[in-house]
Write an enzyme that holds these catalytic residues in place. Structure first.
Site, PDB file in Angstrom:
ATOM      1  N   HIS A 144      -8.790  11.772   1.345  1.00 43.59           N
ATOM      2  CA  HIS A 144      -7.979  10.560   1.333  1.00 43.59           C
ATOM      3  C   HIS A 144      -6.690  10.743   2.126  1.00 43.59           C
ATOM      4  CE1 HIS A 144      -5.413   7.412  -0.724  1.00 43.59           C
ATOM      5  NE2 HIS A 144      -6.509   6.721  -0.504  1.00 43.59           N
ATOM      6  N   ASP A 188      17.598   9.931  -7.339  1.00 39.09           N
ATOM      7  CA  ASP A 188      19.047  10.083  -7.137  1.00 39.09           C
ATOM      8  C   ASP A 188      19.456   9.972  -5.678  1.00 39.09           C
ATOM      9  OD1 ASP A 188      19.460  10.361  -9.818  1.00 39.09           O
ATOM     10  OD2 ASP A 188      19.546  12.551  -9.798  1.00 39.09           O
ATOM     11  N   ASP A 204      -0.150  18.345  19.534  1.00 42.93           N
ATOM     12  CA  ASP A 204       0.459  19.304  20.466  1.00 42.93           C
ATOM     13  C   ASP A 204       1.466  20.269  19.844  1.00 42.93           C
ATOM     14  OD1 ASP A 204      -1.063  18.180  22.429  1.00 42.93           O
ATOM     15  OD2 ASP A 204       0.581  17.162  23.450  1.00 42.93           O
ATOM     16  N   HIS A 256       0.818  -1.216   0.000  1.00 43.41           N
ATOM     17  CA  HIS A 256       0.000   0.000   0.000  1.00 43.41           C
ATOM     18  C   HIS A 256       0.854   1.269   0.000  1.00 43.41           C
ATOM     19  CE1 HIS A 256      -3.290   2.662   1.787  1.00 43.41           C
ATOM     20  NE2 HIS A 256      -3.861   2.109   0.739  1.00 43.41           N
ATOM     21  N   LYS A 263      -3.943  10.945   5.024  1.00 39.66           N
ATOM     22  CA  LYS A 263      -3.692  10.097   6.189  1.00 39.66           C
ATOM     23  C   LYS A 263      -2.689  10.830   7.076  1.00 39.66           C
ATOM     24  CE  LYS A 263      -3.930   7.004   2.387  1.00 39.66           C
ATOM     25  NZ  LYS A 263      -5.120   6.262   2.557  1.00 39.66           N
ATOM     26  N   LYS A 309       3.329   4.413  -1.235  1.00 42.48           N
ATOM     27  CA  LYS A 309       3.460   5.328  -2.377  1.00 42.48           C
ATOM     28  C   LYS A 309       4.720   6.145  -2.140  1.00 42.48           C
ATOM     29  CE  LYS A 309      -1.181   4.905  -1.448  1.00 42.48           C
ATOM     30  NZ  LYS A 309      -1.765   4.556  -0.153  1.00 42.48           N
TER      31      LYS A 309
END
Length: 485
Positions: A403, A233, A410, A226, A405, A228
């Site tokens: 979407h 370089d 604090d 899952h 996440k 991404k």
């Protein structure tokens, strides 16, 4: 004998089913897994003949997990261990950091270092990117400047408009002599035969992660990648929620607005992303990459932003990301702001949020108003009453589908990555998050959260308790499947 079998085939099939089901139940009980998950499997096996065995075969078996543990061993490579030790935060800086940082920050750093051998890096530059169109604009510019290699690892890769632009750019860079390594999940991705032919004719090295026979019918197959991430370089890294698909780009012709969050990183934390990529690459390519220093170049970054890269999956000994989120919530003193598209938490996260809220911490949760999954939305709804009872504020994003996440705590800690707040991300899928210990970035993430609330509606406890009983029934049904979603 043949006549007996013909006349009683259904009874025989049922008996065989329940013999196999009981054997599976015994196996599950000996695994000592989460009681909720154990009960779910037992119910499915005993209440749904044949179908239950199929579900258990697809989701409950761990033979693939054992295979991964046996083969994913790049981290044992002495060179990578050496590199990790070189980028790890210097003792003198750590002493200064521990003296000035909040106690929970220091303890969280120590937790991850023990769990995942994830070094705390100090010299980094970080940019928070909102939405796919902005991410791809920056990503394409960085890839165009690549001189040595581009490493890409995606859950969803489609050769639609944005995907074709990316793949065409990679084909062009490959012709220039840049080494391209591309890994994509076989279930989440869809690449046409025409594009695969072009990739095969080029020097691009590309592999599907854990191929399956029927991807359309195995959307929840265990142990999907899952993540991404992109590494260019060894100097620039990307990580976050944005996959390669037109769905993630807010084109004028798109009917639905897609709200997402991604990171662009320069500095030592890129080395950790590179390490994680190489770990998976050796697995999918079934051959060891010859490692050299060009993967981990020395590019001075003057700005100090401490970052740890937390990776979790079937190849890690601990649920690193879940533990980091749990610890951050229970040690919060002022606020915890969480954004997630899928909220199907385990008991630990629910308890952590409840305890924090009841102790006076401002706990807020932002989820989509309308999910892209009927089952996931109803399962999410089944958990909300527990949050309301602890005075946790719940918001539904109404501008489109959110979407992102993210979590910010604090004004001192931020995490942005690929992990949802659900069973699958915490225990089954390969996930990766960046944990940022920096006041400036935490305040920026906090402001982004508050801006998103302007496009959200606050759900009250009174509104929630008055919802129709049919909704409660759907929620109860979908919650039974929560450990499998």
């Amino acid at each position: 004998m043949l006549a007996f079998l013909t006349d009683n085939w259904w009874t025989i099939a049922i008996v065989i089913n329940y013999i196999l089901a009981l054997l599976a139940v015994v196996t599950i009980l000996f695994k000592s897994i989460n009681p909720t998950k154990t009960l779910t499997y037992i119910i499915v096996l005993l209440v749904f003949p044949f179908f239950g065995l199929i579900v258990y075969y697809l989701f409950g078996q761990e033979y693939r997990k054992n295979k991964i543990f046996n083969r994913k061993d790049v981290l044992n490579n002495n060179l990578i261990k050496s590199i990790n030790s070189k980028v790890e935060i210097k003792p003198e800086f750590l002493s200064k950091y521990e003296a000035n940082a909040e106690e929970e920050q220091v303890r969280l750093v120590q937790l991850l270092q023990k769990n995942d051998k994830s070094p705390l890096t100090q010299n980094n530059e970080v940019e928070i990117i909102l939405n796919g169109e902005n991410k791809f604009e920056k990503l394409f510019q960085d890839i165009k400047q690549a001189k040595k290699h581009v490493h890409l690892e995606y859950y969803i890769l489609k050769d639609d408009k944005i995907g074709t632009r990316l793949l065409d750019l990679l084909l062009s860079k490959a012709k220039e002599g840049v080494v391209i390594r591309l890994s994509y999940d076989d279930v989440g991705s869809k690449i046409s035969s025409k594009m695969k032919k072009l990739l095969n004719q080029s020097t691009i090295q590309h592999h599907a992660f854990m191929p399956v026979l029927f991807p359309k019918f195995t959307g929840k197959m265990n142990y999907r990648n899952h993540r991404k991430i992109v590494i260019i370089d060894g100097e620039i890294g990307y990580v976050g929620g944005v996959n390669v698909s037109d769905t993630y780009v807010n084109y004028p012709e798109n009917k639905n607005y897609w709200r997402d969050t991604h990171l662009r990183i320069e500095g030592e934390a890129v080395f950790s992303l590179q390490t994680q990529f190489l770990t998976n690459w050796n697995f999918v390519a079934e051959t060891e990459v010859k490692l050299d220093r060009s993967f981990f170049p020395s590019k001075p970054i003057d700005k100090i932003i401490p970052i740890q890269i937390a990776a979790s999956g079937p190849d890690t000994d601990w649920a690193n990301i879940m533990e980091a989120i749990f610890f951050s919530i229970v040690t919060a003193e002022k606020y915890v702001y969480i954004t997630t598209p899928y909220f199907i938490p385990n008991d630990q996260i629910i308890t952590a949020m409840q305890v924090a809220a009841k102790s006076g911490v401002d706990v807020r949760l932002l989820i989509p108003d309308i999910s892209d999954s009927w089952t996931a939305q109803n399962a999410t709804n089944s958990y909300l009453e527990q949050l309301f009872e602890a005075n946790i504020k719940i918001y539904r994003y109404t501008k489109g589908f959110i979407h992102a996440k993210t979590m910010v705590v604090d004004d001192i800690f931020t995490t942005i990555g690929t992990s949802n707040m659900d069973y699958r991300s915490f225990n089954i899928n390969f996930e990766i998050n960046a944990l940022i210990y920096n006041e400036e970035k935490a305040k920026e993430a906090k402001q982004i959260f508050l801006d998103d609330l302007k496009d959200a509606k606050n759900i009250t406890f009174e509104q929630w308790t008055n919802r129709p009983k049919i909704e409660r029934l759907k929620e109860a049904y979908c919650r039974l499947w929560a450990p499998l979603l």
